[in-house]
Motif scaffolding. Structure first.
Motif, PDB file in Angstrom:
ATOM      1  N   ASP A  14       2.741   8.226  25.818  1.00  0.00           N
ATOM      2  CA  ASP A  14       1.548   7.797  25.082  1.00  0.00           C
ATOM      3  C   ASP A  14       1.041   8.904  24.146  1.00  0.00           C
ATOM      4  N   SER A  15       1.554  10.087  24.291  1.00  0.00           N
ATOM      5  CA  SER A  15       1.117  11.210  23.448  1.00  0.00           C
ATOM      6  C   SER A  15       1.345  10.899  21.974  1.00  0.00           C
ATOM      7  N   GLY A  16       0.477  11.474  21.152  1.00  0.00           N
ATOM      8  CA  GLY A  16       0.567  11.259  19.707  1.00  0.00           C
ATOM      9  C   GLY A  16      -0.828  11.089  19.144  1.00  0.00           C
ATOM     10  N   VAL A  17      -0.872  10.624  17.904  1.00  0.00           N
ATOM     11  CA  VAL A  17      -2.156  10.415  17.235  1.00  0.00           C
ATOM     12  C   VAL A  17      -2.438   8.929  17.156  1.00  0.00           C
ATOM     13  N   TYR A  18      -3.656   8.559  17.505  1.00  0.00           N
ATOM     14  CA  TYR A  18      -4.094   7.161  17.442  1.00  0.00           C
ATOM     15  C   TYR A  18      -5.055   7.017  16.267  1.00  0.00           C
ATOM     16  N   PHE A  19      -4.710   6.105  15.379  1.00  0.00           N
ATOM     17  CA  PHE A  19      -5.521   5.863  14.194  1.00  0.00           C
ATOM     18  C   PHE A  19      -6.154   4.480  14.255  1.00  0.00           C
ATOM     19  N   CYS A  20      -7.374   4.427  13.792  1.00  0.00           N
ATOM     20  CA  CYS A  20      -8.069   3.172  13.533  1.00  0.00           C
ATOM     21  C   CYS A  20      -8.112   3.003  12.011  1.00  0.00           C
ATOM     22  N   TYR A  29       0.846  -1.197   0.000  1.00  0.00           N
ATOM     23  CA  TYR A  29       0.000   0.000   0.000  1.00  0.00           C
ATOM     24  C   TYR A  29       0.883   1.250   0.000  1.00  0.00           C
ATOM     25  N   TRP A  30       0.414   2.290  -0.681  1.00  0.00           N
ATOM     26  CA  TRP A  30       1.014   3.613  -0.583  1.00  0.00           C
ATOM     27  C   TRP A  30      -0.034   4.597  -0.056  1.00  0.00           C
ATOM     28  N   TYR A  31       0.409   5.441   0.890  1.00  0.00           N
ATOM     29  CA  TYR A  31      -0.427   6.500   1.449  1.00  0.00           C
ATOM     30  C   TYR A  31       0.373   7.798   1.457  1.00  0.00           C
ATOM     31  N   ARG A  32      -0.358   8.893   1.574  1.00  0.00           N
ATOM     32  CA  ARG A  32       0.259  10.213   1.674  1.00  0.00           C
ATOM     33  C   ARG A  32      -0.324  10.900   2.904  1.00  0.00           C
ATOM     34  N   GLN A  33       0.532  11.622   3.634  1.00  0.00           N
ATOM     35  CA  GLN A  33       0.095  12.344   4.819  1.00  0.00           C
ATOM     36  C   GLN A  33       0.653  13.751   4.777  1.00  0.00           C
ATOM     37  N   SER A  34      -0.224  14.707   4.577  1.00  0.00           N
ATOM     38  CA  SER A  34       0.189  16.107   4.635  1.00  0.00           C
ATOM     39  C   SER A  34       0.276  16.528   6.087  1.00  0.00           C
ATOM     40  N   LEU A  35       0.986  17.630   6.329  1.00  0.00           N
ATOM     41  CA  LEU A  35       1.272  18.075   7.690  1.00  0.00           C
ATOM     42  C   LEU A  35       0.000  18.224   8.502  1.00  0.00           C
ATOM     43  N   GLY A  36      -0.070  17.503   9.626  1.00  0.00           N
ATOM     44  CA  GLY A  36      -1.200  17.624  10.525  1.00  0.00           C
ATOM     45  C   GLY A  36      -2.478  16.969  10.052  1.00  0.00           C
ATOM     46  N   GLN A  37      -2.374  16.209   8.973  1.00  0.00           N
ATOM     47  CA  GLN A  37      -3.569  15.578   8.403  1.00  0.00           C
ATOM     48  C   GLN A  37      -3.565  14.071   8.592  1.00  0.00           C
ATOM     49  N   GLY A  38      -4.640  13.442   8.147  1.00  0.00           N
ATOM     50  CA  GLY A  38      -4.736  11.988   8.210  1.00  0.00           C
ATOM     51  C   GLY A  38      -4.049  11.334   7.026  1.00  0.00           C
ATOM     52  N   LEU A  39      -4.252  10.034   6.889  1.00  0.00           N
ATOM     53  CA  LEU A  39      -3.623   9.276   5.812  1.00  0.00           C
ATOM     54  C   LEU A  39      -4.538   9.195   4.611  1.00  0.00           C
ATOM     55  N   GLU A  40      -3.992   9.588   3.471  1.00  0.00           N
ATOM     56  CA  GLU A  40      -4.724   9.581   2.208  1.00  0.00           C
ATOM     57  C   GLU A  40      -4.253   8.386   1.373  1.00  0.00           C
ATOM     58  N   PHE A  41      -5.164   7.496   1.037  1.00  0.00           N
ATOM     59  CA  PHE A  41      -4.835   6.313   0.234  1.00  0.00           C
ATOM     60  C   PHE A  41      -4.417   6.728  -1.175  1.00  0.00           C
ATOM     61  N   LEU A  42      -3.374   6.097  -1.693  1.00  0.00           N
ATOM     62  CA  LEU A  42      -2.932   6.356  -3.056  1.00  0.00           C
ATOM     63  C   LEU A  42      -3.156   5.144  -3.957  1.00  0.00           C
ATOM     64  N   ILE A  43      -2.529   4.009  -3.614  1.00  0.00           N
ATOM     65  CA  ILE A  43      -2.572   2.849  -4.494  1.00  0.00           C
ATOM     66  C   ILE A  43      -2.327   1.582  -3.681  1.00  0.00           C
ATOM     67  N   TYR A  44      -2.886   0.460  -4.166  1.00  0.00           N
ATOM     68  CA  TYR A  44      -2.773  -0.829  -3.483  1.00  0.00           C
ATOM     69  C   TYR A  44      -2.439  -1.909  -4.508  1.00  0.00           C
ATOM     70  N   PHE A  45      -1.417  -2.705  -4.208  1.00  0.00           N
ATOM     71  CA  PHE A  45      -1.023  -3.833  -5.030  1.00  0.00           C
ATOM     72  C   PHE A  45      -1.297  -5.124  -4.261  1.00  0.00           C
ATOM     73  N   GLN A  46      -1.813  -6.120  -4.958  1.00  0.00           N
ATOM     74  CA  GLN A  46      -1.972  -7.434  -4.351  1.00  0.00           C
ATOM     75  C   GLN A  46      -1.575  -8.491  -5.388  1.00  0.00           C
ATOM     76  N   GLY A  47      -0.449  -9.109  -5.147  1.00  0.00           N
ATOM     77  CA  GLY A  47       0.023 -10.187  -5.996  1.00  0.00           C
ATOM     78  C   GLY A  47       0.038  -9.780  -7.463  1.00  0.00           C
ATOM     79  N   ASN A  48      -0.541 -10.625  -8.297  1.00  0.00           N
ATOM     80  CA  ASN A  48      -0.574 -10.361  -9.729  1.00  0.00           C
ATOM     81  C   ASN A  48      -1.868  -9.685 -10.175  1.00  0.00           C
ATOM     82  N   SER A  49      -2.722  -9.334  -9.212  1.00  0.00           N
ATOM     83  CA  SER A  49      -3.979  -8.677  -9.556  1.00  0.00           C
ATOM     84  C   SER A  49      -3.721  -7.258 -10.029  1.00  0.00           C
ATOM     85  N   ALA A  50      -4.671  -6.713 -10.789  1.00  0.00           N
ATOM     86  CA  ALA A  50      -4.566  -5.317 -11.210  1.00  0.00           C
ATOM     87  C   ALA A  50      -4.583  -4.430  -9.973  1.00  0.00           C
TER      88      ALA A  50
END
Lengths: 115, 109
Positions: free
Chosen positions: B81-87, A33-54
């Motif tokens: 324990d400080s930081g961000v916890y993600f589910c 999996y690849w994700y991107r995280q901008s400053l102070g933000q959550g994780l943004e999904f980019l792309i997912y590979f699984q075996g030989n699947s597309a």
């Protein structure tokens, strides 16, 4: 190696240049999996590979972004003509793909700064 | 796609206090994980818990899959324990992990 390895750890590039980010997954893990995280933000999904699947490319934000996975192992994320809004931490994860355990493990990330 | 909501978004505690973080998800899941992102940005695996209860030291987690939520308990909190916890959840094998927005935890000495 024992964990997911990403390189480089940090990358500073000029606007308009192309960059390549590398991810070495845990040996034997077929999902990546690849994700991107901008400053102070959550994780943004980019792309997912699984075996030989597309791959699931639905998270790539524009056609400047592409990724490949060679031989089912190492993956490279390429960003062409970088823009300042591409500045972020790029995170890679890998997991096994079998019923009962798909726990994902993350690398330390690549911090990309576009100046 | 599946929706993941975490609460509270921010939590401030005094050292030694206990806390409960919640993760709600909108559909059946094959995988649910809790992560701690430390101040250096590293995502640390806490629990792989698509269902049931697990404990690891001062931390424990419970996932009630039929009711589509998971709880992370932190007891006797420490400043480290400080930081961000993600589910994060995965709807089916062979699909992306979808993350919640996280809970920012600050533990003061």
């Amino acid at each position: 190696g024992a964990g997911v390895s990403q390189s480089p750890s940090n990358k500073v590039t000029e606007k308009g240049k192309d960059v390549e980010l590398r991810c070495d997954p845990i040996s034997g893990h077929t999902a990546l999996y690849w994700y991107r995280q901008s400053l102070g933000q959550g994780l943004e999904f980019l792309i997912y590979f699984q075996g030989n699947s597309a791959p699931d490319k639905s998270g790539l934000p524009s056609d400047r972004f592409s990724a490949e996975r060679t031989g089912g192992s190492v993956s490279t994320l390429t960003i062409q003509r970088t823009q300042q809004e591409d500045s972020a931490v790029y995170l890679c994860a890998s997991s096994q793909y079998r019923t009962g355990n798909t726990e994902a493990f993350f690398g330390q990330g690549t911090r990309l700064t576009v100046v | 796609g599946i929706q993941v909501e975490q609460s509270p978004p921010d939590l401030i505690l005094q050292e030694g206090a206990n806390s409960t973080l919640r993760c709600n998800f909108s559909d059946s899941v094959n995988n649910l994980q809790w992560f701690h992102q430390n101040p250096w940005g590293q995502l640390i695996n806490l629990f792989y818990i698509p269902s049931g209860t697990k404990q690891n030291g001062r931390l424990s987690a419970t996932t009630v899959a039929t009711e589509r939520y998971s709880l992370l308990y932190i007891s006797s909190s420490q400043t480290t324990d400080s930081g961000v916890y993600f589910c994060a959840v995965q709807e089916t094998s062979g699909s992306r992990l979808t993350f919640g927005e996280g809970t920012q935890l600050t533990v003061n000495p």
